[in-house]
Motif scaffolding. Sequence first.
Motif, PDB file in Angstrom:
ATOM      1  N   ARG A 124     -18.608  72.468  11.174  1.00 25.96           N
ATOM      2  CA  ARG A 124     -19.672  73.452  11.383  1.00 25.96           C
ATOM      3  C   ARG A 124     -19.812  74.325  10.152  1.00 25.96           C
ATOM      4  N   VAL A 125     -21.050  74.613   9.783  1.00 27.72           N
ATOM      5  CA  VAL A 125     -21.339  75.481   8.649  1.00 27.72           C
ATOM      6  C   VAL A 125     -21.886  76.782   9.201  1.00 27.72           C
ATOM      7  N   LYS A 126     -21.206  77.890   8.865  1.00 30.58           N
ATOM      8  CA  LYS A 126     -21.665  79.200   9.318  1.00 30.58           C
ATOM      9  C   LYS A 126     -22.691  79.729   8.338  1.00 30.58           C
ATOM     10  N   ARG A 127     -23.835  80.114   8.853  1.00 28.77           N
ATOM     11  CA  ARG A 127     -24.901  80.639   8.012  1.00 28.77           C
ATOM     12  C   ARG A 127     -24.989  82.144   8.204  1.00 28.77           C
ATOM     13  N   ALA A 128     -25.164  82.829   7.116  1.00 28.57           N
ATOM     14  CA  ALA A 128     -25.222  84.293   7.173  1.00 28.57           C
ATOM     15  C   ALA A 128     -26.605  84.783   7.478  1.00 28.57           C
TER      16      ALA A 128
END
Length: 76
Positions: A72-76
Amino acid sequence: PIFWPIPADMLAGTDAAAGIAWINSLGGLAGFFGPTMVGAVTDMTKKSDYAFYGIGGAVLLGGVLVLAVAPRVKRA
């Protein structure tokens, strides 16, 4: 396709190379056995629909597995 970066994101060094080789090997096997299986199912059922339903199911299963395993890629 989108799944090629997954081994490099999840693994490092020679493990990443092995993951990419594994994907490539499975693709080669699918290219060899896929047409044979489609022909066999078509000969048994006299309809090619069922063979393509099986292919569609395999693609769907593969997509679900990629979504389940991909980091999973956390996006700001």
